[in-house]
Scaffold this active site. Structure first.
Site, PDB file in Angstrom:
ATOM      1  N   GLU A   1      31.278  22.296  -3.775  1.00 30.52           N
ATOM      2  CA  GLU A   1      30.419  21.958  -4.916  1.00 30.52           C
ATOM      3  C   GLU A   1      30.946  22.690  -6.133  1.00 30.52           C
ATOM      4  OE1 GLU A   1      26.226  22.713  -4.297  1.00 30.52           O
ATOM      5  OE2 GLU A   1      25.930  23.237  -6.413  1.00 30.52           O
TER       6      GLU A   1
ATOM      7  N   GLU B   1      24.493  25.258 -14.843  1.00 33.60           N
ATOM      8  CA  GLU B   1      23.123  25.314 -14.345  1.00 33.60           C
ATOM      9  C   GLU B   1      22.318  26.267 -15.217  1.00 33.60           C
ATOM     10  OE1 GLU B   1      22.578  24.937  -9.720  1.00 33.60           O
ATOM     11  OE2 GLU B   1      24.268  26.286 -10.114  1.00 33.60           O
TER      12      GLU B   1
END
Length: 283
Positions: free
Chosen positions: A160, A165
């Site tokens: 990933e 974020e």
């Protein structure tokens, strides 16, 4: 005289033949080859400027749908092609989280993905976005593997890449990470970096990730904040030699985003994306 000189010459040559030859010592200093310099195409190889009003382009985007918690105990139900949760207007894609009953959840939102429609191997991903504020929200720009070829688990074995974020209870702290079998948050070994961005929710910023066979690098407005190098020690540390796809989503709550609870006064909560551009890796 001549005879004696000849005998001396024979003696001299005889002595010379018994000496070991001296090695040739080079004075030239050699350096290792310089690392490969990677470059990207001048123009995007794929782009969505979100210039057509309505739902996201279904030739490009699909939806992850449901309220399963998504492995993180998240509180939202992700809808499919619901214009309340994902819509384009005035050249901007809005992913909107709402406080409303949906399935067995109390919040609705959207998670759009390019999987199976636009999958990529290496390149530069550039997203211009305005990140929403609000305690309990968890917006993300990220990538996941488009296949499961490594290990026994799709995640984290196949990797990933988190381009950006943000968790609302910690406003202005921007996170960049990768997750692999060897490096992931479940075993507290994830590779990550943070920086502060005070106007994250007031201005659009360009979030960029460069992905090559040697490294993953992440930037905000052209400034480098995170580098993860390919160690060469195998897929457990570097599964990033297979195709990945792009995800855009706005989660609510969860193991990370919900650590300080959810402020229900933030809804509707809006994650704004101006464009997504992908540049190819030059040979």
């Amino acid at each position: 005289m001549i005879k004696n000189l000849a005998l001396v010459g024979i003696a001299l040559f005889g002595c010379a033949s018994k000496e070991a030859p001296k090695p040739f010592l080079s004075t030239e200093v050699t350096s290792p080859l310089p690392p490969k310099v990677y470059t990207f195409t001048k123009d995007p190889i794929w782009v969505d400027e979100f210039d057509k009003p309505g739902l996201p382009n279904d030739k490009i985007w699909s939806y992850d749908v449901g309220g399963s918690g998504w492995g993180n105990n998240e509180l939202q139900f992700y809808t499919q092609a619901d214009i309340d949760n994902a819509h384009i207007e005035n050249g901007i894609l809005t992913i909107e989280a709402r406080k409303e009953p949906m399935g067995a959840r109390s919040y609705s939102s959207a998670r759009i993905v390019t999987k199976g429609k636009q999958d990529f191997l290496y390149g530069k991903v550039e997203v211009r976005a305005k990140i929403p504020a609000g305690r309990g929200n968890w917006p993300a720009i990220w990538m996941l593997a488009s296949q499961s070829e490594y290990g026994s688990a799709y995640w984290p074995d196949n990797g990933e890449i988190d381009i950006l974020e943000h968790v609302g209870y910690n406003p202005g702290v921007m996170h960049f990470s990768v997750h692999t079998k060897a490096f992931n948050h479940m075993i507290n070994t994830q590779k990550t970096a943070t920086t502060r961005l005070e106007d994250f929710d007031k201005e659009f910023h360009v979030y960029t990730m460069e992905w090559t066979p040697q490294y993953v690098k992440s930037y905000i407005d052209g400034k480098l904040h995170f580098t993860f190098e390919n160690s060469g020690r195998g897929w457990e540390e570097w599964p990033f030699d297979k195709k990945q796809h792009i995800l855009l989503n706005l989660a609510i709550g969860g193991n990370w985003g919900g650590q300080k609870g959810v402020d229900d006064t933030i809804f509707p909560n809006k994650f704004l994306i101006d464009y997504v551009r992908v540049y190819g890796l030059n040979p």
